[in-house]
Scaffold this active site. Structure first.
Site, PDB file in Angstrom:
ATOM      1  N   ASP A 130       0.827  -1.221   0.000  1.00 38.54           N
ATOM      2  CA  ASP A 130       0.000   0.000   0.000  1.00 38.54           C
ATOM      3  C   ASP A 130       0.860   1.271   0.000  1.00 38.54           C
ATOM      4  OD1 ASP A 130      -2.134  -1.830   0.421  1.00 38.54           O
ATOM      5  OD2 ASP A 130      -1.905  -1.664   2.588  1.00 38.54           O
ATOM      6  N   GLU A 188     -11.528  -0.106  -3.191  1.00 40.32           N
ATOM      7  CA  GLU A 188     -10.701   0.447  -2.107  1.00 40.32           C
ATOM      8  C   GLU A 188      -9.497   1.143  -2.741  1.00 40.32           C
ATOM      9  OE1 GLU A 188      -9.406  -2.942   0.229  1.00 40.32           O
ATOM     10  OE2 GLU A 188      -8.149  -3.705  -1.374  1.00 40.32           O
TER      11      GLU A 188
END
Ligand code: FUB
Length: 342
Positions: free
Chosen positions: A32, A242
């Site tokens: 991420d 997301e």
């Protein structure tokens, strides 16, 4: 601790052949990656993946991370420094479990680290921590950001100085449980199961001047097709899942995100930070591993995408961050990246 490793970004060999991007660090697992250029240096704010021994489930319980490490590089092909633990879950008074994808911002001479973590009632909230240094350590505010929920904060500062947080994630990110405005603890584990209705939207909100609060009610990030119709819940190849990111190019706002269970990084373009955004296509085809999550940043006139895959471990919850160049066509649309070549 500070550890430095040799560069592992994509390079070109003496024959001029492009090598595939390599993990930026290999002694810890990272995912991420939110990349920023701060004070002339590249800083990467990733999740720090660990094997916590938690059984895998559909809500991502096996992503049971406990702290953050910040990485930095002087240049894309430079050495990577791991600055050690920047924030630990034990120093966040309200946190329960699962420190997920963070982001950072700089304003007022202060660096802000935004992070999602489940509170002690097992509800994802967003926290903020501050530091005078981009590499931390960061000190968490005593409470979550009031009115915050779900996961994956991405904070974008516009050319007029206003900052916005984009956030949200369905399934394990719990966004579907907020459809009524209140948290439904027994709500769906996936989505709203309304395939012919507009998909659940990511959220956007302007930040207060001190960057510690939301400055207005949270709004939907509307993504529409070329006819102006909202993407539908059943459109898993294109709908938001997301991993929001925002960047501005030639006066246009590029909202990019993961499509989750179909594993694309997709993007949509708008004329305002609030959208609406018109779906354009795929930035990156699926990587190894279930999740896909990215950031996009301009460095010395070139654009780069930071992302992760599971090359080092082959396990979906033990990821490694990578970077590669992002190229555009003359009309500003983004060329689709094949992460492992054609
Ligand atoms: O790292 C945990 C979660 O996996 C992130 O919050 C999502 O974006 C996905 O990458």
């Amino acid at each position: 601790t500070q550890e430095t490793t040799e560069t592992t970004a994509a390079t070109t060999d003496s024959a001029g052949t492009k090598e595939l991007p390599k993990p930026l660090v290999s002694d810890i697992y990272t995912a991420d990656p939110s990349a920023h250029l701060f004070a002339g240096k590249i800083y990467i704010y990733p999740s720090h993946d660990i094997d916590a021994g938690v059984k895998e489930d559909d809500e991502g319980a096996h992503f049971a991370m406990n702290d953050y490490h910040i990485l930095s590089m002087d240049s894309i092909n430079g050495k990577v420094t791991d600055h050690g633990v920047a924030l630990s879950i034990k120093d966040i008074p309200w946190a329960g479990r699962q420190l997920w994808a963070p982001d950072a911002a700089f304003k007022n001479g202060t660096y802000y680290l935004y992070f999602p973590v489940k509170d002690k009632q097992d509800v994802f909230r967003m926290g903020v921590a501050t530091s005078k240094s981009p590499s931390g350590p960061f000190k968490a505010e005593p409470n979550p950001i009031p009115g915050s929920f779900s996961i994956d904060p991405a904070v974008f500062t516009d050319t007029d100085g206003n900052s916005y947080m984009y956030f949200g994630g369905i399934w394990g990110g719990q966004l579907q449980r907020w459809a009524t405005g209140k948290y439904e603890a027994n709500g769906s584990k996936t989505d709203l199961k309304k395939d012919n209705e507009p998909a659940i939207s990511a959220k956007v909100v302007r930040m207060s001047k001190d960057m510690l609060r939301f400055d207005e009610p949270v709004k939907d990030v509307k993504i529409v097709d070329k006819d102006g119709k909202p993407l539908l819940g059943g459109d898993h190849d294109r709908r938001f899942f997301e991993g929001s990111w925002m960047h501005k190019y030639n006066g246009k706002y590029y909202f990019s995100y993961s499509t989750g269970d179909t594993h694309y990084l997709a993007y949509a373009i708008g004329d305002s930070p609030y959208g609406p955004f018109t779906y354009q296509g795929v930035i990156m085809n699926p990587v190894k591993g279930w999740t896909t999550h990215h950031s996009i940043v301009e460095i010395n006139g070139k654009w780069y995408i930071f992302y992760h895959d599971t090359e080092l471990s082959g396990k979906t919850h033990l990821r490694n961050v990578k970077v590669t160049e992002l190229k555009r066509n003359s009309d500003g649309t983004i060329q689709t990246i094949e992460p492992y070549g054609k």
